[in-house]
Design a protein around this motif. Structure first.
Motif, short mmCIF file in Angstrom:
data_model
loop_
_atom_site.label_atom_id
_atom_site.label_comp_id
_atom_site.label_asym_id
_atom_site.label_seq_id
_atom_site.Cartn_x
_atom_site.Cartn_y
_atom_site.Cartn_z
N TYR A 80 4.41 -58.77 -36.02
CA TYR A 80 4.78 -59.45 -37.25
C TYR A 80 5.44 -58.53 -38.28
O TYR A 80 6.18 -59.01 -39.14
N ILE A 81 5.15 -57.24 -38.21
CA ILE A 81 5.75 -56.28 -39.13
C ILE A 81 6.17 -55.04 -38.38
O ILE A 81 5.75 -54.82 -37.23
N ARG A 82 6.99 -54.23 -39.03
CA ARG A 82 7.37 -52.92 -38.50
C ARG A 82 7.31 -51.94 -39.66
O ARG A 82 7.34 -52.33 -40.83
N ALA A 83 7.24 -50.67 -39.32
CA ALA A 83 7.18 -49.62 -40.34
C ALA A 83 8.43 -48.75 -40.23
O ALA A 83 8.89 -48.44 -39.13
N GLU A 84 8.97 -48.40 -41.38
CA GLU A 84 10.11 -47.49 -41.47
C GLU A 84 9.75 -46.37 -42.42
O GLU A 84 9.09 -46.59 -43.44
N ARG A 85 10.23 -45.17 -42.10
CA ARG A 85 10.01 -44.04 -43.01
C ARG A 85 10.84 -44.24 -44.27
O ARG A 85 11.97 -44.73 -44.23
N CYS A 86 10.27 -43.82 -45.39
CA CYS A 86 10.99 -43.86 -46.68
C CYS A 86 12.06 -42.79 -46.67
O CYS A 86 11.84 -41.69 -46.15
N LYS A 100 9.69 -62.27 -35.79
CA LYS A 100 8.49 -63.02 -35.40
C LYS A 100 7.65 -63.35 -36.64
O LYS A 100 7.14 -64.46 -36.78
N GLY A 101 7.51 -62.40 -37.55
CA GLY A 101 6.78 -62.62 -38.79
C GLY A 101 7.45 -63.67 -39.65
O GLY A 101 6.78 -64.55 -40.22
N LEU A 102 8.77 -63.59 -39.74
CA LEU A 102 9.52 -64.58 -40.53
C LEU A 102 9.37 -65.99 -39.96
O LEU A 102 9.29 -66.96 -40.72
N ARG A 103 9.33 -66.11 -38.64
CA ARG A 103 9.15 -67.43 -38.02
C ARG A 103 7.78 -68.01 -38.34
O ARG A 103 7.62 -69.23 -38.43
N LEU A 104 6.79 -67.15 -38.52
CA LEU A 104 5.43 -67.61 -38.81
C LEU A 104 5.23 -67.94 -40.29
O LEU A 104 4.32 -68.67 -40.65
N ARG A 105 6.10 -67.43 -41.13
CA ARG A 105 5.94 -67.55 -42.59
C ARG A 105 5.72 -68.99 -43.05
O ARG A 105 4.77 -69.27 -43.79
N GLU A 106 6.57 -69.90 -42.64
CA GLU A 106 6.46 -71.29 -43.11
C GLU A 106 5.14 -71.91 -42.69
O GLU A 106 4.49 -72.61 -43.47
N GLU A 107 4.72 -71.65 -41.45
CA GLU A 107 3.43 -72.19 -40.97
C GLU A 107 2.27 -71.65 -41.80
O GLU A 107 1.35 -72.40 -42.13
N LEU A 108 2.31 -70.37 -42.11
CA LEU A 108 1.24 -69.76 -42.92
C LEU A 108 1.23 -70.36 -44.31
O LEU A 108 0.16 -70.69 -44.84
N GLU A 109 2.40 -70.48 -44.92
CA GLU A 109 2.46 -71.04 -46.28
C GLU A 109 1.95 -72.47 -46.30
O GLU A 109 1.24 -72.86 -47.22
#
Length: 154
Positions: A80-86, A100-109
């Motif tokens: 659902y998320i990924r990490a990037e170095r600053c 994948k996280g963005l696709r789940l967003r509406e269902e969660l909301e």
């Protein structure tokens, strides 16, 4: 008398928090995500493409850094998320939503919105405003209490 009423308010507030989280967990269980994970994921997704650090999440929600670290790990493992170095700071990582996280967003909301509607059913707009005002007052008291504790530690 006031002292016992305050104690009852404390216990009731605690019970409400626990019950709300359990209800949300049941609603979200079919999606394979907990209420806390959903709230953190939605917070990350609402940042757009800017990303957010664990420190930012800690300041917003108050969860311990250890809890947030393990939660971020689980959200990464689920895709659902990924990490990037600053940029400019190798120690810092920003968390960003994945497709994948963005696709789940509406269902969660939708699930959280439905739970909120059930929870606040029967409250008038004025009652919700009054409840919000009282909660803000409690949060200010807690912030002042924490600030005093931190000063005493120093």
């Amino acid at each position: 008398m006031a002292h016992s009423r305050q104690g009852q308010l404390y216990r009731d507030s605690r019970w409400i928090c626990i019950q709300v989280e359990q209800q949300l967990n049941r609603c979200l269980a079919p999606k394979g995500i907990t209420a806390v994970q959903a709230n953190i994921l939605l917070y990350i997704l609402r940042q757009g493409g800017r990303g957010v650090s664990l420190t930012d999440i800690h300041r917003t929600f108050g969860y311990s850094m250890a809890t947030l670290s393990s939660m971020a790990k689980r959200l990464r493992e689920k895709g659902y998320i990924r990490a990037e170095r600053c940029r400019g700071d190798e120690r810092c990582h920003l968390l960003l939503g994945t497709e994948k996280g963005l696709r789940l967003r509406e269902e969660l909301e939708e699930a959280i919105s439905a739970a909120e509607k059930r929870l606040f059913c029967g409250f008038s707009p004025e009652e919700l405003t009054a409840l919000g005002d009282l909660q803000e007052k409690l949060m200010r008291n807690l912030a002042a209490f924490e600030e005093k504790r931190q000063k005493e530690e120093q």
